[in-house]
Design a protein around this motif. Structure first.
Motif, PDB file in Angstrom:
ATOM      1  N   ILE A 188       0.840  -1.196   0.000  1.00  0.00           N
ATOM      2  CA  ILE A 188       0.000   0.000   0.000  1.00  0.00           C
ATOM      3  C   ILE A 188       0.878   1.251   0.000  1.00  0.00           C
ATOM      4  O   ILE A 188       0.629   2.196  -0.739  1.00  0.00           O
ATOM      5  N   ALA A 189       1.928   1.242   0.816  1.00  0.00           N
ATOM      6  CA  ALA A 189       2.849   2.382   0.865  1.00  0.00           C
ATOM      7  C   ALA A 189       3.543   2.565  -0.473  1.00  0.00           C
ATOM      8  O   ALA A 189       3.684   3.689  -0.966  1.00  0.00           O
ATOM      9  N   GLN A 190       3.983   1.470  -1.074  1.00  0.00           N
ATOM     10  CA  GLN A 190       4.666   1.560  -2.365  1.00  0.00           C
ATOM     11  C   GLN A 190       3.720   2.058  -3.450  1.00  0.00           C
ATOM     12  O   GLN A 190       4.125   2.820  -4.332  1.00  0.00           O
ATOM     13  N   LEU A 191       2.460   1.648  -3.386  1.00  0.00           N
ATOM     14  CA  LEU A 191       1.470   2.131  -4.342  1.00  0.00           C
ATOM     15  C   LEU A 191       1.316   3.642  -4.234  1.00  0.00           C
ATOM     16  O   LEU A 191       1.365   4.357  -5.237  1.00  0.00           O
ATOM     17  N   ALA A 192       1.148   4.130  -3.008  1.00  0.00           N
ATOM     18  CA  ALA A 192       1.002   5.578  -2.809  1.00  0.00           C
ATOM     19  C   ALA A 192       2.270   6.315  -3.233  1.00  0.00           C
ATOM     20  O   ALA A 192       2.205   7.318  -3.931  1.00  0.00           O
ATOM     21  N   ALA A 193       3.418   5.797  -2.840  1.00  0.00           N
ATOM     22  CA  ALA A 193       4.690   6.454  -3.157  1.00  0.00           C
ATOM     23  C   ALA A 193       4.978   6.442  -4.649  1.00  0.00           C
ATOM     24  O   ALA A 193       5.571   7.391  -5.176  1.00  0.00           O
ATOM     25  N   SER A 194       4.544   5.408  -5.348  1.00  0.00           N
ATOM     26  CA  SER A 194       4.830   5.313  -6.784  1.00  0.00           C
ATOM     27  C   SER A 194       4.200   6.455  -7.561  1.00  0.00           C
ATOM     28  O   SER A 194       4.708   6.851  -8.609  1.00  0.00           O
ATOM     29  N   MET A 195       3.117   7.013  -7.056  1.00  0.00           N
ATOM     30  CA  MET A 195       2.467   8.114  -7.762  1.00  0.00           C
ATOM     31  C   MET A 195       3.364   9.343  -7.801  1.00  0.00           C
ATOM     32  O   MET A 195       3.408  10.044  -8.818  1.00  0.00           O
ATOM     33  N   ALA A 196       4.087   9.612  -6.734  1.00  0.00           N
ATOM     34  CA  ALA A 196       5.019  10.744  -6.726  1.00  0.00           C
ATOM     35  C   ALA A 196       6.224  10.447  -7.613  1.00  0.00           C
ATOM     36  O   ALA A 196       6.775  11.347  -8.242  1.00  0.00           O
ATOM     37  N   GLN A 197       6.632   9.189  -7.689  1.00  0.00           N
ATOM     38  CA  GLN A 197       7.791   8.827  -8.499  1.00  0.00           C
ATOM     39  C   GLN A 197       7.548   9.064  -9.984  1.00  0.00           C
ATOM     40  O   GLN A 197       8.457   9.444 -10.709  1.00  0.00           O
ATOM     41  N   VAL A 198       6.309   8.835 -10.440  1.00  0.00           N
ATOM     42  CA  VAL A 198       6.010   9.009 -11.866  1.00  0.00           C
ATOM     43  C   VAL A 198       5.213  10.277 -12.142  1.00  0.00           C
ATOM     44  O   VAL A 198       4.839  10.546 -13.271  1.00  0.00           O
ATOM     45  N   SER A 199       4.938  11.051 -11.103  1.00  0.00           N
ATOM     46  CA  SER A 199       4.168  12.300 -11.212  1.00  0.00           C
ATOM     47  C   SER A 199       2.797  12.094 -11.845  1.00  0.00           C
ATOM     48  O   SER A 199       2.339  12.890 -12.658  1.00  0.00           O
ATOM     49  N   TYR A 200       2.169  10.972 -11.498  1.00  0.00           N
ATOM     50  CA  TYR A 200       0.797  10.710 -11.932  1.00  0.00           C
ATOM     51  C   TYR A 200      -0.001  10.334 -10.688  1.00  0.00           C
ATOM     52  O   TYR A 200       0.304   9.341 -10.040  1.00  0.00           O
ATOM     53  N   TYR A 201      -0.984  11.150 -10.361  1.00  0.00           N
ATOM     54  CA  TYR A 201      -1.710  10.982  -9.112  1.00  0.00           C
ATOM     55  C   TYR A 201      -3.167  10.618  -9.390  1.00  0.00           C
ATOM     56  O   TYR A 201      -3.837  11.289 -10.162  1.00  0.00           O
ATOM     57  N   HIS A 202      -3.631   9.554  -8.769  1.00  0.00           N
ATOM     58  CA  HIS A 202      -5.045   9.194  -8.813  1.00  0.00           C
ATOM     59  C   HIS A 202      -5.601   9.583  -7.449  1.00  0.00           C
ATOM     60  O   HIS A 202      -5.484   8.834  -6.476  1.00  0.00           O
ATOM     61  N   THR A 203      -6.167  10.787  -7.385  1.00  0.00           N
ATOM     62  CA  THR A 203      -6.589  11.315  -6.085  1.00  0.00           C
ATOM     63  C   THR A 203      -7.682  10.470  -5.448  1.00  0.00           C
ATOM     64  O   THR A 203      -7.735  10.361  -4.231  1.00  0.00           O
ATOM     65  N   GLY A 204      -8.545   9.861  -6.259  1.00  0.00           N
ATOM     66  CA  GLY A 204      -9.581   8.991  -5.697  1.00  0.00           C
ATOM     67  C   GLY A 204      -8.978   7.816  -4.956  1.00  0.00           C
ATOM     68  O   GLY A 204      -9.390   7.481  -3.842  1.00  0.00           O
ATOM     69  N   ARG A 232       4.643  12.293   0.548  1.00  0.00           N
ATOM     70  CA  ARG A 232       4.946  13.126  -0.627  1.00  0.00           C
ATOM     71  C   ARG A 232       3.795  13.055  -1.634  1.00  0.00           C
ATOM     72  O   ARG A 232       3.356  14.079  -2.159  1.00  0.00           O
ATOM     73  N   SER A 233       3.288  11.858  -1.899  1.00  0.00           N
ATOM     74  CA  SER A 233       2.166  11.712  -2.827  1.00  0.00           C
ATOM     75  C   SER A 233       0.914  12.396  -2.306  1.00  0.00           C
ATOM     76  O   SER A 233       0.215  13.072  -3.055  1.00  0.00           O
ATOM     77  N   PHE A 234       0.632  12.221  -1.001  1.00  0.00           N
ATOM     78  CA  PHE A 234      -0.553  12.871  -0.425  1.00  0.00           C
ATOM     79  C   PHE A 234      -0.462  14.382  -0.586  1.00  0.00           C
ATOM     80  O   PHE A 234      -1.436  15.043  -0.888  1.00  0.00           O
ATOM     81  N   GLY A 235       0.730  14.927  -0.379  1.00  0.00           N
ATOM     82  CA  GLY A 235       0.914  16.371  -0.463  1.00  0.00           C
ATOM     83  C   GLY A 235       0.893  16.906  -1.881  1.00  0.00           C
ATOM     84  O   GLY A 235       0.333  17.961  -2.148  1.00  0.00           O
ATOM     85  N   LEU A 236       1.486  16.178  -2.806  1.00  0.00           N
ATOM     86  CA  LEU A 236       1.569  16.653  -4.179  1.00  0.00           C
ATOM     87  C   LEU A 236       0.280  16.436  -4.964  1.00  0.00           C
ATOM     88  O   LEU A 236       0.050  17.091  -5.966  1.00  0.00           O
ATOM     89  N   ALA A 237      -0.572  15.529  -4.515  1.00  0.00           N
ATOM     90  CA  ALA A 237      -1.782  15.192  -5.283  1.00  0.00           C
ATOM     91  C   ALA A 237      -2.756  16.351  -5.438  1.00  0.00           C
ATOM     92  O   ALA A 237      -3.245  16.534  -6.537  1.00  0.00           O
ATOM     93  N   PRO A 238      -3.107  17.184  -4.558  1.00  0.00           N
ATOM     94  CA  PRO A 238      -3.074  17.068  -3.100  1.00  0.00           C
ATOM     95  C   PRO A 238      -4.297  16.316  -2.577  1.00  0.00           C
ATOM     96  O   PRO A 238      -5.371  16.378  -3.162  1.00  0.00           O
ATOM     97  N   VAL A 239      -4.089  15.617  -1.491  1.00  0.00           N
ATOM     98  CA  VAL A 239      -5.156  14.888  -0.816  1.00  0.00           C
ATOM     99  C   VAL A 239      -5.218  15.402   0.611  1.00  0.00           C
ATOM    100  O   VAL A 239      -4.200  15.463   1.299  1.00  0.00           O
ATOM    101  N   GLU A 240      -6.402  15.797   1.028  1.00  0.00           N
ATOM    102  CA  GLU A 240      -6.574  16.319   2.388  1.00  0.00           C
ATOM    103  C   GLU A 240      -6.580  15.167   3.387  1.00  0.00           C
ATOM    104  O   GLU A 240      -7.291  14.181   3.215  1.00  0.00           O
ATOM    105  N   LEU A 241      -5.750  15.307   4.404  1.00  0.00           N
ATOM    106  CA  LEU A 241      -5.674  14.297   5.458  1.00  0.00           C
ATOM    107  C   LEU A 241      -6.419  14.781   6.691  1.00  0.00           C
ATOM    108  O   LEU A 241      -6.227  15.927   7.114  1.00  0.00           O
ATOM    109  N   PRO A 242      -7.254  13.922   7.283  1.00  0.00           N
ATOM    110  CA  PRO A 242      -7.893  14.307   8.539  1.00  0.00           C
ATOM    111  C   PRO A 242      -6.823  14.562   9.605  1.00  0.00           C
ATOM    112  O   PRO A 242      -5.758  13.939   9.604  1.00  0.00           O
ATOM    113  N   LEU A 243      -7.120  15.466  10.522  1.00  0.00           N
ATOM    114  CA  LEU A 243      -6.152  15.833  11.557  1.00  0.00           C
ATOM    115  C   LEU A 243      -5.677  14.622  12.356  1.00  0.00           C
ATOM    116  O   LEU A 243      -4.484  14.497  12.644  1.00  0.00           O
TER     117      LEU A 243
END
Length: 114
Positions: A37-53, A82-93
């Motif tokens: 799961i972590a690698q899946l999320a991180a891979s989006m930042a590596q290729v600069s393609y984000y699936h925000t859903g 990094r992926s959450f921030g660049l997508a951007p995806v809002e994280l609950p507090l």
């Protein structure tokens, strides 16, 4: 030559879209290991393609099952955040605090080893 790379990029983007959509359907990404799961999320930042859903669903899954991040290394944490921030995806507090605590503990573990 540029056209060849542009075409390959388009093909790769379509493949990524299909993979992300497949993992999003029925939340099948939850069948991955915590590291997967972590690698899946991180891979989006590596290729600069984000699936925000998909990233939003990963964040939701982390909120439902905190144990997912306990299997993550500092590299996993860095890549996912990094992926959450660049997508951007809002994280609950609450999720931000939990990820911050986990990241901090990983940093302490690393400093103890060195």
């Amino acid at each position: 030559a540029i056209r060849v790379f542009a075409d390959a990029g388009s093909v790769n983007e379509v493949l990524m879209q299909h993979m992300h959509l497949r993992l999003l359907i029925d939340r099948s990404f939850t069948e991955l290991s915590p590291q997967g799961i972590a690698q899946l999320a991180a891979s989006m930042a590596q290729v600069s393609y984000y699936h925000t859903g998909l990233l939003r669903e990963i964040v939701s899954h982390i909120g439902e099952d905190h144990s997912v991040v306990f299997g993550w290394s500092t590299e996993h944490m860095y890549g996912a955040l990094r992926s959450f921030g660049l997508a951007p995806v809002e994280l609950p507090l609450a999720t931000v605090r939990m990820l911050g605590c986990r990241y901090n503990s990983l940093l302490w573990e690393g400093s103890d080893a060195g």
